[in-house]
Design a protein around this motif. Structure first.
Motif, PDB file in Angstrom:
ATOM      1  N   MET A   1       4.446 -10.234  17.612  1.00 30.73           N
ATOM      2  CA  MET A   1       3.514 -11.015  16.795  1.00 30.73           C
ATOM      3  C   MET A   1       3.702 -12.481  17.739  1.00 30.73           C
ATOM      4  O   MET A   1       4.696 -13.285  17.959  1.00 30.73           O
ATOM      5  CB  MET A   1       4.357 -11.509  15.571  1.00 30.73           C
ATOM      6  N   ALA A   2       2.560 -13.258  17.692  1.00 32.48           N
ATOM      7  CA  ALA A   2       2.453 -14.418  18.003  1.00 32.48           C
ATOM      8  C   ALA A   2       1.904 -15.356  17.044  1.00 32.48           C
ATOM      9  O   ALA A   2       0.938 -15.076  16.314  1.00 32.48           O
ATOM     10  CB  ALA A   2       1.428 -14.557  19.422  1.00 32.48           C
ATOM     11  N   VAL A   3       2.611 -16.425  16.869  1.00 32.48           N
ATOM     12  CA  VAL A   3       2.573 -17.447  15.820  1.00 32.48           C
ATOM     13  C   VAL A   3       2.024 -18.684  16.359  1.00 32.48           C
ATOM     14  O   VAL A   3       2.493 -19.387  17.410  1.00 32.48           O
ATOM     15  CB  VAL A   3       3.824 -17.792  15.134  1.00 32.48           C
ATOM     16  N   LEU A   4       1.002 -19.459  15.865  1.00 32.89           N
ATOM     17  CA  LEU A   4       0.528 -20.802  16.207  1.00 32.89           C
ATOM     18  C   LEU A   4       0.986 -21.769  15.165  1.00 32.89           C
ATOM     19  O   LEU A   4       0.408 -21.613  14.032  1.00 32.89           O
ATOM     20  CB  LEU A   4      -0.933 -20.806  16.491  1.00 32.89           C
ATOM     21  N   VAL A   5       1.558 -22.937  15.767  1.00 32.77           N
ATOM     22  CA  VAL A   5       1.913 -23.972  14.746  1.00 32.77           C
ATOM     23  C   VAL A   5       1.036 -25.163  14.998  1.00 32.77           C
ATOM     24  O   VAL A   5       0.980 -25.438  16.102  1.00 32.77           O
ATOM     25  CB  VAL A   5       3.462 -24.364  14.852  1.00 32.77           C
ATOM     26  N   ALA A  24       9.933 -22.321  10.284  1.00 35.37           N
ATOM     27  CA  ALA A  24       9.247 -21.281   9.511  1.00 35.37           C
ATOM     28  C   ALA A  24       8.712 -20.389  10.462  1.00 35.37           C
ATOM     29  O   ALA A  24       8.876 -19.029  10.236  1.00 35.37           O
ATOM     30  CB  ALA A  24       8.333 -21.956   8.560  1.00 35.37           C
ATOM     31  N   ALA A  25       8.175 -20.741  11.503  1.00 38.61           N
ATOM     32  CA  ALA A  25       7.500 -19.942  12.512  1.00 38.61           C
ATOM     33  C   ALA A  25       8.385 -19.108  13.154  1.00 38.61           C
ATOM     34  O   ALA A  25       8.086 -17.819  13.390  1.00 38.61           O
ATOM     35  CB  ALA A  25       6.707 -20.805  13.475  1.00 38.61           C
ATOM     36  N   LEU A  26       9.569 -19.706  13.417  1.00 39.85           N
ATOM     37  CA  LEU A  26      10.700 -18.944  14.189  1.00 39.85           C
ATOM     38  C   LEU A  26      11.278 -17.594  13.398  1.00 39.85           C
ATOM     39  O   LEU A  26      11.628 -16.756  14.021  1.00 39.85           O
ATOM     40  CB  LEU A  26      11.788 -19.567  14.809  1.00 39.85           C
ATOM     41  N   LYS A  27      11.018 -18.029  12.188  1.00 41.25           N
ATOM     42  CA  LYS A  27      11.466 -16.573  11.113  1.00 41.25           C
ATOM     43  C   LYS A  27      10.683 -15.617  11.127  1.00 41.25           C
ATOM     44  O   LYS A  27      10.696 -14.546  10.826  1.00 41.25           O
ATOM     45  CB  LYS A  27      11.725 -17.296   9.743  1.00 41.25           C
ATOM     46  N   ILE A  28       9.346 -15.918  11.528  1.00 43.85           N
ATOM     47  CA  ILE A  28       8.449 -14.665  11.641  1.00 43.85           C
ATOM     48  C   ILE A  28       8.450 -14.205  13.010  1.00 43.85           C
ATOM     49  O   ILE A  28       8.235 -13.072  13.029  1.00 43.85           O
ATOM     50  CB  ILE A  28       6.883 -15.253  11.334  1.00 43.85           C
ATOM     51  N   SER A  29       8.606 -14.966  14.039  1.00 43.71           N
ATOM     52  CA  SER A  29       8.479 -14.340  15.483  1.00 43.71           C
ATOM     53  C   SER A  29       9.159 -15.334  16.250  1.00 43.71           C
ATOM     54  O   SER A  29       9.071 -16.339  16.132  1.00 43.71           O
ATOM     55  CB  SER A  29       7.128 -14.249  15.834  1.00 43.71           C
ATOM     56  N   GLY A  30       9.692 -14.833  17.438  1.00 43.95           N
ATOM     57  CA  GLY A  30      10.035 -15.467  18.602  1.00 43.95           C
ATOM     58  C   GLY A  30       8.950 -16.072  19.611  1.00 43.95           C
ATOM     59  O   GLY A  30       9.242 -17.099  20.234  1.00 43.95           O
ATOM     60  N   VAL A  32       6.485 -18.346  19.651  1.00 42.87           N
ATOM     61  CA  VAL A  32       5.824 -19.694  18.888  1.00 42.87           C
ATOM     62  C   VAL A  32       5.239 -20.701  19.783  1.00 42.87           C
ATOM     63  O   VAL A  32       5.921 -21.059  20.792  1.00 42.87           O
ATOM     64  CB  VAL A  32       6.818 -20.310  18.050  1.00 42.87           C
ATOM     65  N   ASP A  33       3.698 -20.831  19.556  1.00 40.58           N
ATOM     66  CA  ASP A  33       3.161 -21.869  20.421  1.00 40.58           C
ATOM     67  C   ASP A  33       2.606 -22.805  19.528  1.00 40.58           C
ATOM     68  O   ASP A  33       2.543 -22.752  18.262  1.00 40.58           O
ATOM     69  CB  ASP A  33       1.805 -21.384  21.010  1.00 40.58           C
ATOM     70  N   VAL A  34       2.522 -24.331  20.060  1.00 38.82           N
ATOM     71  CA  VAL A  34       2.377 -25.594  18.971  1.00 38.82           C
ATOM     72  C   VAL A  34       0.951 -25.780  19.497  1.00 38.82           C
ATOM     73  O   VAL A  34       0.897 -26.149  20.741  1.00 38.82           O
ATOM     74  CB  VAL A  34       3.501 -26.611  19.203  1.00 38.82           C
ATOM     75  N   LEU A  35       0.008 -26.204  18.727  1.00 34.80           N
ATOM     76  CA  LEU A  35      -1.263 -26.617  18.879  1.00 34.80           C
ATOM     77  C   LEU A  35      -1.253 -28.212  18.446  1.00 34.80           C
ATOM     78  O   LEU A  35      -1.109 -28.347  17.370  1.00 34.80           O
ATOM     79  CB  LEU A  35      -2.413 -25.984  18.324  1.00 34.80           C
ATOM     80  N   VAL A  36      -1.587 -29.102  19.566  1.00 36.00           N
ATOM     81  CA  VAL A  36      -1.689 -30.626  19.015  1.00 36.00           C
ATOM     82  C   VAL A  36      -3.171 -30.846  19.150  1.00 36.00           C
ATOM     83  O   VAL A  36      -3.809 -30.668  19.922  1.00 36.00           O
ATOM     84  CB  VAL A  36      -0.910 -31.260  20.211  1.00 36.00           C
TER      85      VAL A  36
END
Ligand code: FAD
Length: 311
Positions: A1-5, A24-30, A32-36
């Motif tokens: 799973m990929a997660v975008l914060v 919180a995102a890291l509890k879903i998946s390893g 994790v990308d961040v969008l600024v």
């Protein structure tokens, strides 16, 4: 799973709510990308790259994004949504503005203000003004989630993610006209370690400024207010703590002349230590207070100021 914060930032500084949303995102998946989202926000992207556990930072810039225009923010997120299984947004005023737009365009149900991640598809969130917690499981293939920052610890520093520019977005139907910024040397309400709040008992804006603000400044605290105080014009809108205001969880919350209605408690009852000053011994605020003083604030606050000056 990929997660975008999606980062919370002001084009110069990355706010702490981002670090908490990454937790919180890291509890879903390893993954994790961040969008600024911003304008001239490279420094923010560099700060996000230092958060431990972040894989990659994406930087989308435009005039509209620099001014936090929700339509543009939603479009910038939607342009990337195809690459992610979950999109996590801090539940700030700005985040709560664009996250539902993203969910609507993706035709999924937004999951709002989560306070825990039970599994990658299952989350805990408060309902009934925080009086109950519900566990929700989502079968949507893509999840759009707002995260209550006060419920998560901040992810540590120590990462070294790459920073990549992606295309910005402009709003087709909305134009930024102007903004009024309240400049304050006090800490930001949602992130402050100490909050001093005043209620309807203040009776006027002058009294609010005379009583609440010097005490806050003495303690290095942010200033908060009940909705009754805000509605009466004693304090500005952005001071409001509660169900329809800000949710805070400082180390110390001082409530002065606030009755403790459930809608107010919804915004502050997770504070570490709660101090209440109220002349009514039956005020509900005393049910959540760690230290309660049944007294008229007109005598109690000056005594407190004197004691702090002597300390
Ligand atoms: P009051 O309830 O009038 O209490 C004033 C207190 O001051 C009393 O307890 C009194 O004993 C005490 N007092 C008076 N004089 C003195 C004195 N001299 N010294 C010491 N104590 C004194 N409220 C929020 O705060 N935040 C929200 O986000 C919010 N959202 C809401 C959402 C909805 C949908 C609804 C219906 C309501 C919401 N409210 C919210 C309003 C909430 O129900 C209360 O009306 C409000 O919190 C009351 O504010 P207060 O405690 O300042 O005023």
């Amino acid at each position: 799973m990929a997660v975008l914060v999606v980062a919370d930032n002001d084009n110069a500084l990355l706010r702490d709510a981002t670090h908490k949303t990454v937790t919180a995102a890291l509890k879903i998946s390893g993954d994790v990308d961040v969008l600024v989202l911003g304008k001239g926000a490279k420094a923010v992207a560099d700060q996000a790259a230092k958060i431990a556990g972040v894989r990659k930072v994406l930087l989308a810039e435009s005039d509209a994004l620099g001014h936090g225009v929700a339509e543009a923010q939603a479009d910038a997120v939607l342009a990337l949504a195809g690459n992610y299984d979950a999109i996590l947004v801090p539940a700030t005023s700005g985040g709560k503005n664009f996250a539902p737009r993203v969910a609507a365009k993706l035709d999924v149900a937004p999951i709002s203000e989560i306070v825990d991640v039970v599994a990658a598809d299952t989350f805990t969130r408060p309902i009934y003004a925080g009086n109950a917690l519900e566990t929700v499981q989502s079968s949507d293939s893509k999840k759009v989630i707002t995260v209550r920052p006060t419920a998560f610890a901040a992810a540590a520093e120590g990462g070294s993610a790459s920073v990549e520019s992606v295309s910005g977005a402009d709003a087709a139907k909305t134009r930024f006209v102007s903004e009024e910024m309240v400049k304050s040397d006090r800490p930001e309400l949602a992130a402050a370690k100490i909050v001093v709040s005043g209620g309807r008992a203040m009776g006027s804006a002058e009294e609010f400024q005379r009583v609440i603000e010097p005490l806050a400044d003495k303690l290095g605290a942010a200033v908060g207010a009940s909705r009754a105080a805000v509605d009466a014009g004693y304090a500005p809108n952005d001071y409001q703590v509660g169900q329809t205001g800000k949710v805070v969880a400082p180390q110390l919350y001082v409530a002065i002349g606030i009755s403790g209605a459930i809608q107010h408690l919804a915004g502050m009852k997770d504070s570490k230590v709660i101090v209440a000053i109220n002349k009514d011994a039956d005020a509900p605020i005393f049910q959540v207070a760690d230290f309660g003083l049944v007294a008229d604030y007109k005598s109690a606050v000056p005594e407190l100021m004197d004691a702090l000056a002597a300390a």
